[in-house]
Motif scaffolding. Structure first.
Motif, PDB file in Angstrom:
ATOM      1  N   ALA A 119       6.908   3.589  -7.652  1.00  0.00           N
ATOM      2  CA  ALA A 119       6.133   3.931  -8.870  1.00  0.00           C
ATOM      3  C   ALA A 119       6.821   5.528  -9.159  1.00  0.00           C
ATOM      4  CB  ALA A 119       4.817   3.679  -8.855  1.00  0.00           C
ATOM      5  N   ILE A 120       6.764   5.907 -10.539  1.00  0.00           N
ATOM      6  CA  ILE A 120       6.921   7.071 -10.907  1.00  0.00           C
ATOM      7  C   ILE A 120       5.669   7.314 -11.926  1.00  0.00           C
ATOM      8  CG2 ILE A 120       8.197   8.601 -12.650  1.00  0.00           C
ATOM      9  CD1 ILE A 120       9.598   8.116  -9.807  1.00  0.00           C
TER      10      ILE A 120
ATOM     11  N   HIS B  20       0.709  -2.808  -7.010  1.00  0.00           N
ATOM     12  CA  HIS B  20       0.907  -1.979  -5.681  1.00  0.00           C
ATOM     13  C   HIS B  20      -0.548  -1.160  -5.900  1.00  0.00           C
ATOM     14  CE1 HIS B  20       5.090  -3.065  -5.227  1.00  0.00           C
ATOM     15  NE2 HIS B  20       5.446  -1.863  -6.169  1.00  0.00           N
ATOM     16  N   VAL B  21      -1.097  -1.062  -4.723  1.00  0.00           N
ATOM     17  CA  VAL B  21      -2.191  -0.293  -4.225  1.00  0.00           C
ATOM     18  C   VAL B  21      -1.735   1.265  -4.046  1.00  0.00           C
ATOM     19  CG1 VAL B  21      -4.449   0.002  -3.018  1.00  0.00           C
ATOM     20  CG2 VAL B  21      -3.694  -2.158  -3.889  1.00  0.00           C
TER      21      VAL B  21
ATOM     22  N   TYR C 183       3.149   3.599   5.465  1.00  0.00           N
ATOM     23  CA  TYR C 183       2.893   3.130   4.137  1.00  0.00           C
ATOM     24  C   TYR C 183       4.110   2.332   3.870  1.00  0.00           C
ATOM     25  CZ  TYR C 183      -1.237   5.925   3.156  1.00  0.00           C
ATOM     26  OH  TYR C 183      -2.552   6.461   2.969  1.00  0.00           O
ATOM     27  N   ASP C 184       4.011   1.700   2.630  1.00  0.00           N
ATOM     28  CA  ASP C 184       4.977   0.560   2.080  1.00  0.00           C
ATOM     29  C   ASP C 184       5.823   1.201   1.109  1.00  0.00           C
ATOM     30  OD1 ASP C 184       4.041  -1.716   3.641  1.00  0.00           O
ATOM     31  OD2 ASP C 184       2.591  -1.892   2.282  1.00  0.00           O
ATOM     32  N   GLY C 185       5.866   2.474   0.699  1.00  0.00           N
ATOM     33  CA  GLY C 185       6.398   3.359  -0.178  1.00  0.00           C
ATOM     34  C   GLY C 185       5.582   4.568  -0.701  1.00  0.00           C
ATOM     35  N   VAL C 186       6.161   5.053  -1.604  1.00  0.00           N
ATOM     36  CA  VAL C 186       5.464   6.030  -2.229  1.00  0.00           C
ATOM     37  C   VAL C 186       5.579   5.983  -3.648  1.00  0.00           C
ATOM     38  CG1 VAL C 186       6.178   7.926  -0.489  1.00  0.00           C
ATOM     39  CG2 VAL C 186       7.849   7.758  -2.567  1.00  0.00           C
ATOM     40  N   GLU C 187       4.749   6.637  -4.426  1.00  0.00           N
ATOM     41  CA  GLU C 187       4.460   6.877  -5.900  1.00  0.00           C
ATOM     42  C   GLU C 187       4.731   8.249  -6.053  1.00  0.00           C
ATOM     43  OE1 GLU C 187       1.447   5.267  -8.588  1.00  0.00           O
ATOM     44  OE2 GLU C 187       1.044   7.450  -9.076  1.00  0.00           O
ATOM     45  N   VAL C 188       5.774   8.794  -6.665  1.00  0.00           N
ATOM     46  CA  VAL C 188       6.096  10.011  -7.221  1.00  0.00           C
ATOM     47  C   VAL C 188       5.378  10.800  -8.485  1.00  0.00           C
ATOM     48  CG1 VAL C 188       8.244  11.607  -7.636  1.00  0.00           C
ATOM     49  CG2 VAL C 188       8.536   9.695  -6.051  1.00  0.00           C
TER      50      VAL C 188
ATOM     51  N   VAL D 265       0.987  -1.140  -0.109  1.00  0.00           N
ATOM     52  CA  VAL D 265      -0.070   0.077  -0.106  1.00  0.00           C
ATOM     53  C   VAL D 265       0.844   1.163   0.066  1.00  0.00           C
ATOM     54  CG1 VAL D 265      -1.810   1.250   1.304  1.00  0.00           C
ATOM     55  CG2 VAL D 265      -1.718  -1.164   1.236  1.00  0.00           C
ATOM     56  N   VAL D 266       0.768   1.965  -1.112  1.00  0.00           N
ATOM     57  CA  VAL D 266       1.827   3.063  -1.343  1.00  0.00           C
ATOM     58  C   VAL D 266       1.023   4.365  -1.191  1.00  0.00           C
ATOM     59  CG1 VAL D 266       3.229   4.125  -3.102  1.00  0.00           C
ATOM     60  CG2 VAL D 266       2.969   1.501  -2.760  1.00  0.00           C
TER      61      VAL D 266
END
Length: 318
Positions: free
Chosen positions: A69-70, A234-235, A37-42, A13-14
């Motif tokens: 993710a980008i 990813h969500v 959160y498990d990460g970011v989408e930029v 979950v991003v």
């Protein structure tokens, strides 16, 4: 029981950096780390940090939050970001993803007035996808509406399932705006669904990007289906928090979105789950801090109250 439920889904979950607007890309990393959160989408846009791969790497390392993710700069306001040539934008997005270890580049279909780009788009995306392990996940869009008028702004199609792409992104605010049958679109995407932008909507022409659960989209149904079908993408929480009255209220919205998402991913992965939470055979997910993998916010909530709601109430008082 809560310990098991929190770990039954491997779907990451991003947080989209767009979800903290008008705050900065750097703030998104900070919030993602704090909430778990498990990460970011930029979202690459006018914030210079979002365009700077080394700055993004430093933020990722400092906060220990991976870039998953980008989102290529495809918006009207980003027509001059990185280049005015849309193919150069995608090449730079791919390079950024490769350097940062991101698995996906999210891209919108061209605007209709980008005629040459639109003519070459489907084949060009395939060629770029063949050159990298990074997924190019093309996102569903919507017609632009004003009163009783409709403008088809995207080409070849706003409904990207009408064309042949290796990977898709489904955005549930966009399905609400286009008034599409969301699950039918997911069916058409099939195993090419590689990325999810989770938000909600009520069918407004304004592309609302509500917190999941506040609109009429099948957010819970989709999440539980992703787990049952072995989704390996990813969500991404991509919601609009511009109306938040304070930083605390914005953070409460993002905590609520994370809680909702992890709760329904967990419900599908728990033993005995047969369908949407609340349906016969689906497990009840305890409404306690930490059950869904969200950090314990109960220090900021009154005893016995839902922790996310406690944060929201505190924000409105401040």
């Amino acid at each position: 029981m809560a310990e098991h439920v929190a770990r039954t889904s491997d779907v990451k979950v991003v947080l989209s950096t767009a979800s903290v607007y008008p705050e900065s890309t750097a703030t998104a990393f900070e919030i993602a780390a704090r909430l778990g959160y498990d990460g970011v989408e930029v979202m690459v846009w006018t914030d210079p940090v979002s365009q700077d791969v080394e700055a993004l790497r430093r933020l990722s390392d400092y906060h220990q939050v991976p870039v998953r993710a980008i989102h290529a700069p495809c918006l009207l306001i980003t027509q001059r970001v990185w280049s005015t040539d849309p193919w150069v934008k995608l090449q730079r997005a791919r390079a950024a993803a490769e350097k940062l270890g991101a698995e996906t580049v999210v891209v919108h279909p061209p605007f209709r007035w980008q005629r040459q780009y639109a003519r070459d788009f489907v084949g060009g995306i395939w060629r770029m996808a063949d050159e990298t392990d990074v997924r190019f996940a093309v996102e569903n869009m919507y017609p632009w509406r004003y009163r009783d008028r409709e403008m088809l702004a995207y080409a070849p199609e706003w409904d990207v399932t009408k064309d042949d792409y290796r990977h898709f992104t489904i955005d549930l605010s966009h399905t609400a705006t286009s008034r599409s049958d969301t699950m039918a679109m997911v069916d058409r995407m099939g195993d090419r669904l590689g990325h999810v932008h989770l938000a909600d909507g009520k069918g407004s022409a304004k592309d609302e990007h509500l917190v999941p659960g506040r609109g009429d989209q099948p957010c819970a149904e989709l999440l539980e289906r992703l787990v049952r079908t072995g989704f390996d993408g990813h969500v991404v929480i991509e919601v609009n928090t511009r109306r938040a009255m304070s930083a605390a209220e914005r953070e409460a919205d993002l905590a609520e979105a994370l809680d909702f998402t992890r709760r329904h991913l967990s419900a599908a992965g728990a033993p005995g789950a047969l369908g949407v939470s609340g349906a016969p055979g689906a497990p009840d997910v305890p409404d306690v801090p930490g059950a869904s993998g969200v950090p314990d916010l109960s220090r900021r909530a009154a005893p016995g109250r839902d922790p996310v709601r406690g944060v929201r109430d505190e924000a409105r008082r401040s």
